[in-house]
Design a protein around this motif. Structure first.
Motif, PDB file in Angstrom:
ATOM      1  N   ALA A 101      34.962  19.290   3.321  1.00 37.79           N
ATOM      2  CA  ALA A 101      33.562  19.021   3.670  1.00 37.79           C
ATOM      3  C   ALA A 101      33.464  17.883   4.664  1.00 37.79           C
ATOM      4  O   ALA A 101      32.681  17.935   5.616  1.00 37.79           O
ATOM      5  CB  ALA A 101      32.786  18.687   2.395  1.00 37.79           C
ATOM      6  N   PHE A 102      34.277  16.841   4.480  1.00 37.39           N
ATOM      7  CA  PHE A 102      34.176  15.660   5.339  1.00 37.39           C
ATOM      8  C   PHE A 102      34.611  15.972   6.763  1.00 37.39           C
ATOM      9  O   PHE A 102      33.935  15.621   7.730  1.00 37.39           O
ATOM     10  CB  PHE A 102      35.053  14.541   4.767  1.00 37.39           C
ATOM     11  CG  PHE A 102      35.016  13.260   5.554  1.00 37.39           C
ATOM     12  CD1 PHE A 102      33.986  12.363   5.363  1.00 37.39           C
ATOM     13  CD2 PHE A 102      36.000  12.967   6.487  1.00 37.39           C
ATOM     14  CE1 PHE A 102      33.939  11.185   6.098  1.00 37.39           C
ATOM     15  CE2 PHE A 102      35.965  11.782   7.213  1.00 37.39           C
ATOM     16  CZ  PHE A 102      34.914  10.891   7.006  1.00 37.39           C
ATOM     17  N   TYR A 103      35.750  16.660   6.913  1.00 42.91           N
ATOM     18  CA  TYR A 103      36.287  16.895   8.256  1.00 42.91           C
ATOM     19  C   TYR A 103      35.661  18.095   8.953  1.00 42.91           C
ATOM     20  O   TYR A 103      35.687  18.179  10.174  1.00 42.91           O
ATOM     21  CB  TYR A 103      37.798  17.077   8.194  1.00 42.91           C
ATOM     22  CG  TYR A 103      38.553  15.787   7.968  1.00 42.91           C
ATOM     23  CD1 TYR A 103      38.690  14.854   8.987  1.00 42.91           C
ATOM     24  CD2 TYR A 103      39.098  15.489   6.740  1.00 42.91           C
ATOM     25  CE1 TYR A 103      39.366  13.674   8.795  1.00 42.91           C
ATOM     26  CE2 TYR A 103      39.799  14.306   6.517  1.00 42.91           C
ATOM     27  CZ  TYR A 103      39.917  13.399   7.553  1.00 42.91           C
ATOM     28  OH  TYR A 103      40.593  12.223   7.344  1.00 42.91           O
ATOM     29  N   GLU A 104      35.084  19.004   8.197  1.00 44.36           N
ATOM     30  CA  GLU A 104      34.550  20.202   8.803  1.00 44.36           C
ATOM     31  C   GLU A 104      33.020  20.196   8.848  1.00 44.36           C
ATOM     32  O   GLU A 104      32.397  21.206   9.106  1.00 44.36           O
ATOM     33  CB  GLU A 104      35.074  21.435   8.061  1.00 44.36           C
ATOM     34  CG  GLU A 104      36.582  21.589   8.180  1.00 44.36           C
ATOM     35  CD  GLU A 104      37.126  22.792   7.420  1.00 44.36           C
ATOM     36  OE1 GLU A 104      36.304  23.617   6.957  1.00 44.36           O
ATOM     37  OE2 GLU A 104      38.359  22.901   7.301  1.00 44.36           O
ATOM     38  N   GLY A 105      32.430  19.049   8.536  1.00 44.47           N
ATOM     39  CA  GLY A 105      30.979  18.899   8.736  1.00 44.47           C
ATOM     40  C   GLY A 105      30.132  19.391   7.607  1.00 44.47           C
ATOM     41  O   GLY A 105      28.915  19.554   7.775  1.00 44.47           O
ATOM     42  N   GLY A 106      30.669  19.605   6.428  1.00 40.42           N
ATOM     43  CA  GLY A 106      29.860  20.041   5.296  1.00 40.42           C
ATOM     44  C   GLY A 106      29.145  18.872   4.645  1.00 40.42           C
ATOM     45  O   GLY A 106      29.288  17.724   5.038  1.00 40.42           O
TER      46      GLY A 106
END
Length: 321
Positions: free
Chosen positions: A315-320
């Motif tokens: 979620a953090f790195y992929e924009g979630g």
């Protein structure tokens, strides 16, 4: 960024009768200026802030109840509406302030609020008693610098690569308190005082900042664990045990990443404990102290992390969310 009170200072030609069309209400709702009322009749004497149907009508009346005038007449004030900033006082009334957001910023800023001794060191020790940090910056200096960029961006993300004592993150909390913003700070720091100074500072109670909580994360160690074991070893036998784990790994740890410059076939133990310790430190690839996100789906890495940590990283790195 400094503010100037829109209401005139006490002095000559600052009273209600000294200006034409300068006594009228400024309308505030949800912390923002939404409009302006008509010029008041001479026999109308309101309270400084009057609330009608959820809207605050703010008049140019000083703290002593003396009726004064706005710096701008009713026919010109709408031109600077976007520069007006309502500031709520403890009693629920408002002061209307004028943001100097026009033109270029000066190279040198001068204000007592920028005193690093008072608003840096002393402020930090108030929030985190006995904090061991030699020279923190004034939180107001950082706040004003941030304001110059994110004043109108209440959802901005502020990245600070060198967190230090947490002054930048603290300044973001203060900006959010001023205008009920939702700016996010991302702060990184590699020193141990992140646990003893930075985090305690951000969760400390302070009426000047909005604290919505935050997520605290640490990088997942890889070679770092082996490096610490080498450093903390007390005997040559302990060093040899660490070396074997570096080569073979364990049930819970992968083998270490060895520097490409090392030829393990030529490694030999020498006389002198400190020399052997330095040798093992050199063997470790310093670029592999932590696991990279690019390795997160590798089976050997995936087995080492929890489902919760895996989902959080995705979620953090992929924009979630």
């Amino acid at each position: 960024m400094k503010y100037l009170f829109l209401i005139c200072e006490i002095g000559g030609e600052s009273l209600r009768g000294d200006g034409k069309n300068t006594f009228f209400p400024i309308l505030v709702k949800d912390g923002e200026v939404i409009g302006f009322g008509d010029v008041s009749d001479d026999d109308f004497h309101p309270q400084q802030t009057e609330v009608v149907d959820g809207i605050s009508y703010v008049y140019p009346i000083d703290p002593k109840g003396i009726e004064r005038k706005w710096r701008y007449a009713r026919q010109t004030i709408e031109e600077i509406k976007d520069m007006l900033f309502p500031k709520m006082k403890k009693d629920g009334s408002y002061e209307i302030m004028l943001g100097k957001n026009f033109g270029q910023y000066k190279t040198v800023w001068q204000s007592n609020l920028y005193d690093s001794s008072v608003h840096g060191k002393q402020l930090l020790n108030k929030l985190v008693p006995n904090a061991e940090f030699s020279f923190p910056k004034s939180v107001y200096a950082v706040k004003d610098a941030l304001y110059a960029v994110v004043k109108n961006r209440k959802n901005a993300k502020v990245l600070d690569f060198f967190g230090g004592s947490g002054t930048t993150a603290h300044a973001v909390q203060m900006l959010n308190k001023d205008d009920n913003g939702n700016r996010i700070f991302i702060t990184t720091e590699q020193m141990d005082y992140i646990n003893s100074v930075l985090v305690p500072r951000l969760i400390a109670n302070d009426t000047n900042k909005k604290n919505d909580g935050f997520v605290y994360m640490e990088l997942m160690p890889k070679n770092l664990g082996y490096l610490k074991d080498v450093i903390h070893s007390k005997t040559t036998d302990e060093l040899k045990a660490v070396y074997q784990r570096m080569l073979q790994g364990t049930d819970t740890d992968e083998p270490a990443d060895i520097s490409f410059r090392a030829d393990l076939s030529k490694i030999d133990w020498v006389e002198g404990f400190d020399k052997n310790k330095r040798l093992l430190v050199k063997l470790l690839d310093k670029n592999g102290l932590y696991y990279n996100y690019s390795e997160i789906d590798d089976k050997n890495v995936r087995d080492l992390i929890s489902d919760e940590d895996y989902a959080f990283n995705k979620a953090f790195y992929e924009g979630g969310e």
